[in-house]
Design a protein around this motif. Structure first.
Motif, mmCIF file in Angstrom:
data_model
loop_
_atom_site.group_PDB
_atom_site.id
_atom_site.type_symbol
_atom_site.label_atom_id
_atom_site.label_comp_id
_atom_site.label_asym_id
_atom_site.label_seq_id
_atom_site.Cartn_x
_atom_site.Cartn_y
_atom_site.Cartn_z
ATOM 1 N N ALA A 28 29.401 52.273 54.047
ATOM 2 C CA ALA A 28 29.402 53.174 55.236
ATOM 3 C C ALA A 28 30.083 52.438 56.517
ATOM 4 O O ALA A 28 29.968 51.147 56.458
ATOM 5 N N ASP A 29 30.775 53.160 57.204
ATOM 6 C CA ASP A 29 31.744 52.814 58.459
ATOM 7 C C ASP A 29 31.423 53.491 59.305
ATOM 8 O O ASP A 29 31.291 54.639 59.386
ATOM 9 N N THR A 49 32.672 58.215 65.206
ATOM 10 C CA THR A 49 32.865 58.726 63.853
ATOM 11 C C THR A 49 32.336 57.952 62.425
ATOM 12 O O THR A 49 32.383 56.699 62.608
ATOM 13 N N PHE A 50 31.940 58.611 61.663
ATOM 14 C CA PHE A 50 30.990 58.044 60.681
ATOM 15 C C PHE A 50 32.019 58.463 59.428
ATOM 16 O O PHE A 50 32.381 59.540 58.838
ATOM 17 N N TRP A 51 32.022 57.384 58.525
ATOM 18 C CA TRP A 51 32.545 57.591 57.172
ATOM 19 C C TRP A 51 31.413 56.934 55.987
ATOM 20 O O TRP A 51 31.456 55.748 55.821
ATOM 21 N N PRO A 52 30.775 57.880 55.670
ATOM 22 C CA PRO A 52 29.588 57.492 54.856
ATOM 23 C C PRO A 52 29.976 56.765 53.549
ATOM 24 O O PRO A 52 29.145 55.996 52.982
ATOM 25 N N GLY A 60 34.362 62.446 48.051
ATOM 26 C CA GLY A 60 33.308 63.062 49.108
ATOM 27 C C GLY A 60 33.722 63.434 50.288
ATOM 28 O O GLY A 60 33.314 64.445 50.648
ATOM 29 N N ARG A 61 34.826 63.224 50.927
ATOM 30 C CA ARG A 61 35.356 63.346 52.378
ATOM 31 C C ARG A 61 33.947 63.883 53.221
ATOM 32 O O ARG A 61 34.164 65.189 53.569
ATOM 33 N N THR A 62 33.137 63.034 53.442
ATOM 34 C CA THR A 62 32.054 63.343 54.156
ATOM 35 C C THR A 62 32.256 62.896 55.661
ATOM 36 O O THR A 62 31.294 62.716 56.225
ATOM 37 N N GLN A 63 33.531 62.467 56.133
ATOM 38 C CA GLN A 63 33.721 61.910 57.486
ATOM 39 C C GLN A 63 33.113 62.920 58.472
ATOM 40 O O GLN A 63 33.405 64.093 58.344
ATOM 41 N N LEU A 88 24.160 66.492 50.994
ATOM 42 C CA LEU A 88 25.686 66.731 50.661
ATOM 43 C C LEU A 88 25.851 65.155 49.955
ATOM 44 O O LEU A 88 26.546 65.151 48.804
ATOM 45 N N HIS A 89 25.814 63.983 50.901
ATOM 46 C CA HIS A 89 26.300 62.836 50.752
ATOM 47 C C HIS A 89 25.295 62.314 49.362
ATOM 48 O O HIS A 89 26.123 61.771 48.416
ATOM 49 N N ALA A 90 24.176 62.587 49.157
ATOM 50 C CA ALA A 90 23.435 62.129 48.286
ATOM 51 C C ALA A 90 23.702 62.982 46.845
ATOM 52 O O ALA A 90 23.973 62.380 46.011
ATOM 53 N N THR A 91 23.970 64.048 47.032
ATOM 54 C CA THR A 91 24.580 65.082 45.979
ATOM 55 C C THR A 91 25.861 64.505 45.386
ATOM 56 O O THR A 91 26.227 64.132 44.097
#
Length: 158
Positions: A28-29, A49-52, A60-63, A88-91
């Motif tokens: 993660a960033d 801003t998070f990038w998991p 994943g596009r979960t930014q 959602l990140h876990a899934t």
């Protein structure tokens, strides 16, 4: 002049944000800085801003990002935003790991934790590995596989 409320220091903020991003995984960033309001109406003077999945990850596009007026508020908003997105990140991670398990097993005859660690954080392998194995078993048992022809849906013109 009224006394200013005490915010957390830069060092305290760094430690707190590192701990939060650590919950997302080793890849993660995070970026924390001043919100200059260039991309619309600013909702605070600080922005995180998070990038998991990592800054350069294409899956994943979960930014996500949050803004606030103090580190304390920014940290609280970040924790709340992560709580909304962590499932959602876990899934997404479990599904991606399940596909990797299927692929590695097809290529090598078995899937080791070392092979998974080539692509995933060791903590994620420990945290999600069992669920990923269950998902891989479920996914692979849907065979035999085939491609359903949907002629015309997105054909390249001849």
């Amino acid at each position: 002049m009224a006394a200013l409320p005490k915010d957390i220091t830069h060092a305290e903020a760094m430690a707190a944000f590192k701990a939060l991003v650590g919950q997302m995984g080793a890849g993660a960033d995070l970026s924390v800085g001043l919100d200059m309001g260039r991309y619309g109406k600013p909702s605070g003077v600080l922005r995180a801003t998070f990038w998991p999945n990592g800054l350069t990850a294409s899956t994943g596009r979960t930014q996500f990002g949050v803004a606030a007026d103090s580190y304390r508020e920014l940290l609280a908003a970040s924790e709340a935003a992560w709580a909304e997105r962590s499932d959602l990140h876990a899934t997404n991670t479990i599904r991606e790991m399940a596909l990797a398990i299927i692929s590695i097993t097809a290529d090598l005859g078995e899937c080791t934790d070392a092979a998974l660690r080539a692509k995933f954080d060791g903590a994620d392998v420990t945290r999600y590995g069992d669920r990923a194995c269950e998902a891989a078993t479920e996914m692979a048992s849907n065979g035999p596989f085939s491609i359903v022809k949907l002629s015309g849906a997105n054909d390249i013109a001849a």
